[in-house]
Design an enzyme around this catalytic site. Structure first.
Site, PDB file in Angstrom:
ATOM      1  N   LYS A 183     -18.055  25.501  -2.927  1.00 25.88           N
ATOM      2  CA  LYS A 183     -17.368  27.096  -3.424  1.00 25.88           C
ATOM      3  C   LYS A 183     -15.824  27.409  -3.007  1.00 25.88           C
ATOM      4  O   LYS A 183     -15.518  26.891  -1.699  1.00 25.88           O
ATOM      5  CB  LYS A 183     -18.517  27.883  -2.205  1.00 25.88           C
ATOM      6  CG  LYS A 183     -17.997  29.311  -2.802  1.00 25.88           C
ATOM      7  CD  LYS A 183     -16.841  29.646  -2.790  1.00 25.88           C
ATOM      8  CE  LYS A 183     -16.928  30.762  -2.128  1.00 25.88           C
ATOM      9  NZ  LYS A 183     -15.104  32.007  -1.878  1.00 25.88           N
ATOM     10  N   GLU A 257     -13.862  22.453   9.814  1.00 25.53           N
ATOM     11  CA  GLU A 257     -12.233  21.896  10.056  1.00 25.53           C
ATOM     12  C   GLU A 257     -11.758  22.895  10.070  1.00 25.53           C
ATOM     13  O   GLU A 257     -11.568  23.483   8.788  1.00 25.53           O
ATOM     14  CB  GLU A 257     -11.920  21.326   9.110  1.00 25.53           C
ATOM     15  CG  GLU A 257     -10.156  20.047   9.242  1.00 25.53           C
ATOM     16  CD  GLU A 257      -9.334  21.105   9.175  1.00 25.53           C
ATOM     17  OE1 GLU A 257      -8.668  21.359  10.132  1.00 25.53           O
ATOM     18  OE2 GLU A 257      -8.559  21.474   8.141  1.00 25.53           O
ATOM     19  N   CYS A 291      -2.913  24.356   9.252  1.00 26.03           N
ATOM     20  CA  CYS A 291      -4.020  23.588  10.101  1.00 26.03           C
ATOM     21  C   CYS A 291      -2.853  23.444  11.099  1.00 26.03           C
ATOM     22  O   CYS A 291      -2.918  23.413  12.156  1.00 26.03           O
ATOM     23  CB  CYS A 291      -5.064  24.179  10.108  1.00 26.03           C
ATOM     24  SG  CYS A 291      -5.194  21.949   9.128  1.00 26.03           S
ATOM     25  N   GLU A 393      -1.883  31.310  15.827  1.00 25.89           N
ATOM     26  CA  GLU A 393      -1.949  30.970  14.425  1.00 25.89           C
ATOM     27  C   GLU A 393      -1.292  32.019  13.378  1.00 25.89           C
ATOM     28  O   GLU A 393      -1.946  32.996  13.578  1.00 25.89           O
ATOM     29  CB  GLU A 393      -3.608  30.111  13.371  1.00 25.89           C
ATOM     30  CG  GLU A 393      -2.765  29.382  13.014  1.00 25.89           C
ATOM     31  CD  GLU A 393      -4.076  28.705  11.910  1.00 25.89           C
ATOM     32  OE1 GLU A 393      -3.569  27.636  11.375  1.00 25.89           O
ATOM     33  OE2 GLU A 393      -5.152  29.263  12.224  1.00 25.89           O
TER      34      GLU A 393
END
Length: 502
Positions: A183, A257, A291, A393
């Site tokens: 997906k 992750e 990331c 973040e």
């Protein structure tokens, strides 16, 4: 100023889903938006729960035969996939630029060669993926283990490096003998569908399936399906929490992750020229939407000012523009929503008194790009590291410069958040490098480099950065289960029952 040279990707038709080897429409459609100009460029299928059901059923049916394929067969398929992609890879540069704003020059540097390398890596190491013979005290017992595939894997992808993420999940999953339902993100579905069109018939029907659509509909139906044997996800902690809630109800193991807040520690003895260049690449590659970005710069007092001056000079000169233009060094963010999120972080930082060292200058863009989602490269100053943005973040081209006096202070600062994905140390002192690498709470520690992720290097984090490892031999264990086989080599049995009558 002349209008930028556009090399936008033009699809030949509306995009469909891949289910059981067939290309099928969804329950509806949605538009893909070109972030450089903010206008639609493609039409994608909105998958339904019924589409997910069909895809999982196709993968489950295909698993019966695929799990029994030989290592030779799977190796040959992985190599064929790599060869096919290499032969037809050039167009993916303009496709990625059009789809998610990745500067077209970066696709040739990072995305295209990495996808090829990942499939070839797993084609090689799958031959060494085996069980063990375990020695026991009893010489009449033979105990060995086998590695067996799990079944149907559900892979939910991020939008920032879509084809790399696809390779990271599909290659080890099918190498280990699983089938998979992918997906993609609604912001990066076309590149995955185009890649599947290139490689799809190298695999038997149903081994690879792709359903598209927004997460709350398509994604939620996939990760909650009881026939999914493993969920693998790349994205943010908030979405991961929702996925793990579904996984808990079906007891489905998962690989996560997730995000990061990568601290880059620059010691007083570091090579500043190299460190500055690495820091620039670490935060501004992929428009900062990574990331593993170097989004915190911990700079020793002795070199702080010079480092900031050198970094700032280059950051101000970065060419921001249309991602499809080879002259652009940085493109737009992926969506209006992402741009608003980044600007919200910056507004919060200003409200807390954080200094904007670079990034408040007006962008000089051609009027044709007025609808795009552009953010100038930003460098903030937060000497003591106490601001909210230093621990959060941002997922954009924003990094924060901090000061430190001792190695112990730098380590304590670097570890003072819940992320634990990537960190780095710049020093010419070998003892410092080893000591800091040992003390940093991160799944990846670079020394005198950043952003180097060669296939074979385990990639993953801890804390809010997730769990599990990708890109390595270790990943094959994520997509397999151990079976113990215990064989008796002796027919003798000690009498244990009915002893009273003897």
């Amino acid at each position: 100023m002349s209008a930028p040279r556009r090399n936008a990707y033009a699809p030949t038709a509306d995009y469909l889903q891949l289910i059981g080897g067939d290309w099928v429409a969804g329950a509806g459609t949605f538009e893909a938006i070109d972030p450089s100009v903010g206008t639609p460029w493609a039409l994608l299928a909105q998958g339904s729960a019924a589409d997910v059901e069909r895809a999982v059923a196709a993968a489950k049916a295909a698993f019966r035969d695929w799990r029994r394929t030989t290592v030779d067969r799977r190796q040959a398929v992985l190599l064929e996939i790599a060869d096919r992609f290499e032969a037809d890879s050039e167009r993916f540069a303009s496709l990625l630029a059009t789809e998610n704003g990745r500067p077209i020059r970066e696709a040739f540097i990072a995305d295209i060669p990495t996808v090829q390398a990942i499939f070839r890596f797993y084609a090689g190491v799958i031959r060494a993926f085996n069980g063990e013979q375990i020695p026991l005290a009893n010489p009449d017992t033979l105990l060995y283990t086998k590695r067996e595939p799990l079944g149907v894997v559900a892979a939910v992808l991020s939008w920032n490096s879509p084809i790399i993420t696809f390779a990271n999940k599909v290659a080890p999953a099918i190498a280990a003998g699983n089938t998979i339902v992918v997906k993609p993100s609604e912001y990066a579905s076309a590149s995955i569908l185009e890649l599947a069109a290139v490689i799809g018939d190298a695999l038997p029907p149903g081994v690879l399936n792709i359903v598209t659509g927004v997460g709350p509909e398509t994604g939620a139906a996939l990760v909650s399906h009881p026939d999914i044997a493993k969920i693998t996800f790349t994205g943010g902690p908030a979405t991961a929490t929702a996925i793990l809630g579904s996984a808990a109800r079906t007891l489905t193991p998962s690989l996560m992750e997730l995000g990061g807040k990568g601290p880059m520690i620059v010691a007083a003895d570091a090579d500043l020229e190299v460190a500055v260049q690495d820091a620039l690449m670490g935060i501004y590659l992929a428009n900062g939407e990574a990331c593993i970005a170097s989004s915190r710069l911990l700079l020793h007092d002795d070199i702080h000012d010079e480092f900031v001056a050198r970094f700032s000079e280059v950051a101000r000169s970065i060419t921001v523009g249309d991602a499809t233009d080879p002259a652009s060094e940085m493109g737009p963010l992926v969506s209006r929503q992402q741009l608003d999120l980044v600007r919200g972080h910056l507004d919060g930082a200003r409200a807390e008194g954080v200094t904007v060292l670079v990034g408040d200058e007006q962008l000089d863009l051609d009027p044709s790009l007025a609808g795009g989602f552009y953010q100038r490269p930003v460098l903030l100053g937060d000497p003591d590291g106490g601001a909210t943005i230093t621990r959060s973040e941002v997922f954009g081209p924003v990094t924060v410069a901090e000061r430190f006096s001792t190695d112990e202070e730098a380590i304590a600062r670097a570890n003072a958040h819940r992320y634990g994905l990537a960190a780095g140390v710049w020093t010419n002192d070998l003892r410092r490098a080893h000591r800091m690498a040992d003390e940093l709470d991160a799944g990846i520690v670079w020394v005198n480099r950043w952003f180097d992720l060669a296939p074979g290097m385990p990639m993953g984090g801890r804390g809010d950065s997730g769990f599990g490892r990708e890109l390595s031999f270790e990943t094959l264990r994520e997509y397999s289960a151990v079976k113990s086989v215990n064989i008796d080599l002796c027919t003798d049995r000690p009498p244990l029952w009915g002893l009273a009558g003897r």
